[in-house]
Write a protein that holds these residues in place. Structure first.
Motif, PDB file in Angstrom:
ATOM      1  N   ILE A 145      -1.562 -36.967  10.827  1.00 29.91           N
ATOM      2  CA  ILE A 145      -0.368 -37.439  10.148  1.00 29.91           C
ATOM      3  C   ILE A 145       0.891 -36.664  10.518  1.00 29.91           C
ATOM      4  O   ILE A 145       1.972 -37.049  10.131  1.00 29.91           O
ATOM      5  N   GLY A 146       0.749 -35.583  11.280  1.00 29.41           N
ATOM      6  CA  GLY A 146       1.952 -34.856  11.664  1.00 29.41           C
ATOM      7  C   GLY A 146       1.696 -34.135  12.962  1.00 29.41           C
ATOM      8  O   GLY A 146       0.558 -34.036  13.414  1.00 29.41           O
ATOM      9  N   SER A 147       2.772 -33.616  13.584  1.00 28.06           N
ATOM     10  CA  SER A 147       2.537 -32.871  14.810  1.00 28.06           C
ATOM     11  C   SER A 147       2.436 -31.385  14.479  1.00 28.06           C
ATOM     12  O   SER A 147       2.959 -30.921  13.482  1.00 28.06           O
ATOM     13  N   THR A 148       1.712 -30.680  15.361  1.00 28.73           N
ATOM     14  CA  THR A 148       1.356 -29.299  15.083  1.00 28.73           C
ATOM     15  C   THR A 148       2.273 -28.330  15.805  1.00 28.73           C
ATOM     16  O   THR A 148       2.408 -28.402  17.021  1.00 28.73           O
ATOM     17  N   GLY A 149       2.889 -27.431  15.084  1.00 26.23           N
ATOM     18  CA  GLY A 149       3.698 -26.377  15.691  1.00 26.23           C
ATOM     19  C   GLY A 149       3.306 -25.045  15.101  1.00 26.23           C
ATOM     20  O   GLY A 149       2.579 -25.008  14.104  1.00 26.23           O
ATOM     21  N   PRO A 150       3.785 -23.953  15.688  1.00 29.43           N
ATOM     22  CA  PRO A 150       3.385 -22.632  15.184  1.00 29.43           C
ATOM     23  C   PRO A 150       3.725 -22.416  13.718  1.00 29.43           C
ATOM     24  O   PRO A 150       3.026 -21.686  13.023  1.00 29.43           O
ATOM     25  N   THR A 151       4.801 -23.036  13.228  1.00 28.77           N
ATOM     26  CA  THR A 151       5.209 -22.754  11.849  1.00 28.77           C
ATOM     27  C   THR A 151       4.917 -23.913  10.896  1.00 28.77           C
ATOM     28  O   THR A 151       5.346 -23.889   9.741  1.00 28.77           O
ATOM     29  N   SER A 152       4.174 -24.923  11.352  1.00 26.76           N
ATOM     30  CA  SER A 152       3.921 -26.083  10.476  1.00 26.76           C
ATOM     31  C   SER A 152       3.205 -25.692   9.197  1.00 26.76           C
ATOM     32  O   SER A 152       3.428 -26.282   8.144  1.00 26.76           O
ATOM     33  N   GLY A 153       2.332 -24.688   9.296  1.00 26.97           N
ATOM     34  CA  GLY A 153       1.547 -24.315   8.129  1.00 26.97           C
ATOM     35  C   GLY A 153       2.393 -23.733   7.019  1.00 26.97           C
ATOM     36  O   GLY A 153       2.115 -23.939   5.841  1.00 26.97           O
ATOM     37  N   GLN A 154       3.457 -23.045   7.423  1.00 29.22           N
ATOM     38  CA  GLN A 154       4.321 -22.392   6.454  1.00 29.22           C
ATOM     39  C   GLN A 154       4.952 -23.370   5.480  1.00 29.22           C
ATOM     40  O   GLN A 154       5.168 -23.054   4.327  1.00 29.22           O
ATOM     41  N   LEU A 155       5.240 -24.587   5.989  1.00 22.65           N
ATOM     42  CA  LEU A 155       5.913 -25.569   5.150  1.00 22.65           C
ATOM     43  C   LEU A 155       5.080 -25.924   3.936  1.00 22.65           C
ATOM     44  O   LEU A 155       5.594 -26.324   2.908  1.00 22.65           O
ATOM     45  N   TYR A 156       3.768 -25.789   4.073  1.00 23.52           N
ATOM     46  CA  TYR A 156       2.896 -26.269   3.006  1.00 23.52           C
ATOM     47  C   TYR A 156       2.440 -25.177   2.050  1.00 23.52           C
ATOM     48  O   TYR A 156       1.937 -25.455   0.987  1.00 23.52           O
ATOM     49  N   ILE A 157       2.608 -23.912   2.455  1.00 25.83           N
ATOM     50  CA  ILE A 157       1.942 -22.854   1.694  1.00 25.83           C
ATOM     51  C   ILE A 157       2.502 -22.714   0.275  1.00 25.83           C
ATOM     52  O   ILE A 157       1.759 -22.572  -0.695  1.00 25.83           O
ATOM     53  N   VAL A 158       3.840 -22.848   0.143  1.00 25.58           N
ATOM     54  CA  VAL A 158       4.434 -22.695  -1.192  1.00 25.58           C
ATOM     55  C   VAL A 158       3.975 -23.821  -2.117  1.00 25.58           C
ATOM     56  O   VAL A 158       3.527 -23.589  -3.250  1.00 25.58           O
ATOM     57  N   ASP A 159       4.048 -25.057  -1.596  1.00 26.64           N
ATOM     58  CA  ASP A 159       3.594 -26.193  -2.401  1.00 26.64           C
ATOM     59  C   ASP A 159       2.143 -26.044  -2.796  1.00 26.64           C
ATOM     60  O   ASP A 159       1.755 -26.381  -3.914  1.00 26.64           O
ATOM     61  N   THR A 160       1.344 -25.529  -1.868  1.00 26.13           N
ATOM     62  CA  THR A 160      -0.078 -25.404  -2.161  1.00 26.13           C
ATOM     63  C   THR A 160      -0.324 -24.378  -3.261  1.00 26.13           C
ATOM     64  O   THR A 160      -1.159 -24.598  -4.140  1.00 26.13           O
ATOM     65  N   PHE A 161       0.435 -23.282  -3.223  1.00 23.73           N
ATOM     66  CA  PHE A 161       0.292 -22.300  -4.307  1.00 23.73           C
ATOM     67  C   PHE A 161       0.670 -22.926  -5.636  1.00 23.73           C
ATOM     68  O   PHE A 161       0.010 -22.714  -6.655  1.00 23.73           O
ATOM     69  N   LEU A 162       1.725 -23.737  -5.597  1.00 23.52           N
ATOM     70  CA  LEU A 162       2.156 -24.444  -6.800  1.00 23.52           C
ATOM     71  C   LEU A 162       1.002 -25.286  -7.341  1.00 23.52           C
ATOM     72  O   LEU A 162       0.707 -25.279  -8.535  1.00 23.52           O
ATOM     73  N   VAL A 163       0.340 -25.982  -6.441  1.00 21.02           N
ATOM     74  CA  VAL A 163      -0.786 -26.834  -6.834  1.00 21.02           C
ATOM     75  C   VAL A 163      -1.881 -26.002  -7.492  1.00 21.02           C
ATOM     76  O   VAL A 163      -2.394 -26.349  -8.559  1.00 21.02           O
ATOM     77  N   VAL A 164      -2.220 -24.870  -6.862  1.00 21.39           N
ATOM     78  CA  VAL A 164      -3.333 -24.066  -7.365  1.00 21.39           C
ATOM     79  C   VAL A 164      -3.007 -23.483  -8.744  1.00 21.39           C
ATOM     80  O   VAL A 164      -3.814 -23.549  -9.672  1.00 21.39           O
ATOM     81  N   VAL A 165      -1.789 -22.949  -8.884  1.00 23.26           N
ATOM     82  CA  VAL A 165      -1.420 -22.330 -10.155  1.00 23.26           C
ATOM     83  C   VAL A 165      -1.305 -23.385 -11.256  1.00 23.26           C
ATOM     84  O   VAL A 165      -1.792 -23.207 -12.368  1.00 23.26           O
ATOM     85  N   PHE A 166      -0.683 -24.508 -10.915  1.00 23.95           N
ATOM     86  CA  PHE A 166      -0.481 -25.583 -11.884  1.00 23.95           C
ATOM     87  C   PHE A 166      -1.821 -26.142 -12.347  1.00 23.95           C
ATOM     88  O   PHE A 166      -2.017 -26.464 -13.513  1.00 23.95           O
ATOM     89  N   GLY A 167      -2.765 -26.226 -11.452  1.00 20.47           N
ATOM     90  CA  GLY A 167      -4.050 -26.834 -11.789  1.00 20.47           C
ATOM     91  C   GLY A 167      -4.963 -25.907 -12.582  1.00 20.47           C
ATOM     92  O   GLY A 167      -5.950 -26.355 -13.143  1.00 20.47           O
ATOM     93  N   GLY A 168      -4.639 -24.636 -12.641  1.00 20.21           N
ATOM     94  CA  GLY A 168      -5.566 -23.702 -13.281  1.00 20.21           C
ATOM     95  C   GLY A 168      -6.515 -23.212 -12.210  1.00 20.21           C
ATOM     96  O   GLY A 168      -7.359 -23.961 -11.728  1.00 20.21           O
ATOM     97  N   ALA A 169      -6.382 -21.927 -11.857  1.00 22.54           N
ATOM     98  CA  ALA A 169      -7.017 -21.447 -10.637  1.00 22.54           C
ATOM     99  C   ALA A 169      -8.536 -21.552 -10.659  1.00 22.54           C
ATOM    100  O   ALA A 169      -9.174 -21.603  -9.619  1.00 22.54           O
ATOM    101  N   ALA A 170      -9.132 -21.620 -11.838  1.00 20.75           N
ATOM    102  CA  ALA A 170     -10.594 -21.579 -11.882  1.00 20.75           C
ATOM    103  C   ALA A 170     -11.231 -22.957 -11.780  1.00 20.75           C
ATOM    104  O   ALA A 170     -12.431 -23.075 -11.659  1.00 20.75           O
ATOM    105  N   SER A 171     -10.403 -24.009 -11.815  1.00 17.75           N
ATOM    106  CA  SER A 171     -10.999 -25.332 -11.942  1.00 17.75           C
ATOM    107  C   SER A 171     -10.683 -26.213 -10.738  1.00 17.75           C
ATOM    108  O   SER A 171      -9.524 -26.435 -10.402  1.00 17.75           O
TER     109      SER A 171
END
Lengths: 229, 309
Positions: free
Chosen positions: B230-256
């Motif tokens: 769904i997207g092209s791969t570059g050296p910094t592509s992963g960085q774009l997602y890391i903050v959102d992903t942390f948001l997801v984990v914290v919002f969801g309750g880390a244990a579940s």
């Protein structure tokens, strides 16, 4: 069986247990009595490897335990029921017991465990944290027994448990000893329970064994004196 | 803001943005699964998680080229499955190595792990830049993933998106079953709850830590594999997602894990639908505000276990 010789444990510079000598014979139950802060829990925790020891040796069936990590000591045959029970509260009763199976490589909980503690069979799918104190204590013992130990260490098993269940527990511990032929070491503050369960009474004070008598010769008053604050 | 569209246009906008949201959701879930395992279970904040994902993406890119260059054309259609498995193992192996070399020395120092893994992420980014070049790369999708399904005149849904979603569902269910049923899953949960006690019932906690970390990174590798569709791969592509992903984990309750899925769904849908009508940054601001608000009411996240502690 379990042989502790010239054993010492220290936190930094302060020695908690110094040059302790203690033997636990096969099929024997001993109770280690002592006031708060005299080193009971420290002794127990260091025997299972949660706290490093400073010197001396501990051997189980002639195997030296001191260089081993906790999980290796369990594999060597030490079972541990900690103070405050420390069951895994978010896991079910069944899963809690299964964690104890790790060192044996078994997958199914042996049925005689449930025979010893029928209440655990009824509550298999409940989360450990939702059990009562007495039930949690049984769970902690069952979890330790699942690893098929030859020595079972119990740290203040009566803490926070109602008197009627304490009596029951003394009976259960003796039953476990007779059935499985293991040796048991309990640390205690409750004298009546110790007299009930043990073959031999030891009193620990400032990290040293100051009294070591068979239960038949144990004089309640002398021991009470050691326990009173 | 809705006034300039007709009702039927609005329906298709919502349907298609909803679907775009679902693809975003898939990437979030795959990233967050690995992160939730590592952060939720081990308390380690892995800032390099995005780079592990991109490692999986580069592995997929390499495999697709190997297939294109050295394999008969008829086999090209199946490159993705092999790439995915390989991505899992490569990212997992690197994860195990990183845990052994770095993380295990820092377990009691959460801020230091944060810094160390951030440094690791920079190292990995630069390595990608050196090896693969700064320009983004992409894979040629096999034929069966090209095109889209025309649902109505105005609504069409890309096939690669559907595939990524199915993949996400399968992997999520797989991970959930693993954590609940398998021996490693149970041992992991025991170690998480009480490390010294887990060791005292006979669990080799160091081994469990290493396997858990490797598993989390391996899943990130799979996420990277899916990401190439769904997207092209570059050296910094992963960085774009890391903050959102942390948001997801914290919002969801880390244990579940269920909480992770639910919060990934909410955040990705909100993001994607609002982005169409507002600007991207406004969408982000609104999402963040909502998440902050909900976390103030429920500090442990959306889903928590009700037990005595």
């Amino acid at each position: 069986m379990l042989q502790i010789s010239d054993y010492s444990v220290a936190y930094g510079q302060s020695t908690i247990i110094g040059d302790m000598n203690l033997t636990l014979n096969p099929n024997e139950i001993i109770a280690v009595l002592g006031r708060n802060g005299m080193g009971k829990t420290t002794l127990m925790k260091s025997l299972i490897g949660m706290i490093p020891s400073q010197g001396g040796s501990v051997t189980l069936k002639n195997k030296e335990l001191t260089p081993l990590k906790s999980f290796e000591r369990v594999a060597a045959g030490v079972g541990f029921v900690p103070q405050g029970r420390m069951i895994f509260s978010t896991m079910t009763v069944k899963e809690n017991i299964e964690t104890g199976l790790t060192s044996t490589g078994k997958k199914v909980i042996p049925s005689d465990l449930y025979e010893l503690f029928p209440v655990l069979d009824e509550m298999k799918d409940r989360r450990g944290g939702n059990l009562s104190g007495g039930q949690q204590q049984q769970l902690a013992i069952a979890r330790a027994l699942a690893s098929e130990p030859s020595v079972l260490l119990l740290d203040e098993p009566t803490e926070g448990i109602q008197p009627s269940i304490i009596k029951e527990m003394a009976r259960t511990l003796k039953k476990i000893r007779d059935k499985r032929g293991l040796s048991i070491m309990v640390s205690e503050q409750v004298l009546s329970f110790a007299l009930d369960v043990a073959d031999r009474i030891l009193v620990i004070e400032k990290g040293k064994i100051v009294l070591d008598v068979p239960v038949a010769e144990a004089d309640q008053e002398t021991i009470s004196k050691y326990l009173s604050v | 803001m809705f006034a300039e569209y007709t009702a039927s246009e609005l329906t298709s906008i919502f349907a298609m943005q909803g679907f775009a949201g679902l693809i975003l959701f898939s990437v979030f879930v795959l990233m967050a699964l690995g992160l939730a395992i590592i952060f939720g279970q081990m308390g380690v904040i892995n800032m390099a998680h995005g780079e592990f994902m991109i490692l999986g993406a580069y592995v997929t890119y390499l495999v697709s080229h190997l297939f294109a260059d050295y394999m008969p054309e008829s086999l090209y259609n199946s490159y993705f499955l092999i790439a995915m498995v390989l991505a899992f193992f490569v990212a997992g192996a690197l994860g195990a190595f990183v845990e052994w070399a770095m993380i295990r020395h820092l377990y009691k120092r959460p801020l230091d792990t944060l810094l160390a893994t951030w440094g690791l992420s920079l190292i990995m980014q630069q390595t990608y830049r050196t090896v693969f070049g700064a320009r983004e790369v992409g894979v040629v999708l096999p034929d069966w993933l090209m095109g889209s399904v025309q649902l109505t005149d105005m609504i069409e849904i890309p096939i690669n998106g559907i595939f990524v979603m199915i993949l996400t569902v399968v992997i999520t269910i797989g991970v959930a079953i693993m954590m609940q049923r398998s021996r490693l899953g149970k041992q992991t949960r025991a170690v998480v709850q009480n490390r010294p006690m887990a060791a005292a019932v006979g669990i080799n906690t160091e081994k469990v830590d290493r396997l858990t970390f490797a598993l989390g990174c391996g899943i990130a590798g799979i996420a990277g594999s899916a990401f190439t569709m769904i997207g092209s791969t570059g050296p910094t592509s992963g960085q774009l997602y890391i903050v959102d992903t942390f948001l997801v984990v914290v919002f969801g309750g880390a244990a579940s894990l269920l909480g992770t899925v639910a919060s990934a769904f909410t955040i990705s849908q909100a993001q994607s639908t609002m982005e169409f009508f507002l600007s991207g940054s406004m969408a982000k601001v609104l999402t963040l505000l909502t998440v902050v608000g909900i976390l103030m009411l429920r500090p442990e996240g959306l889903f928590t276990l009700k037990i005595r502690r």
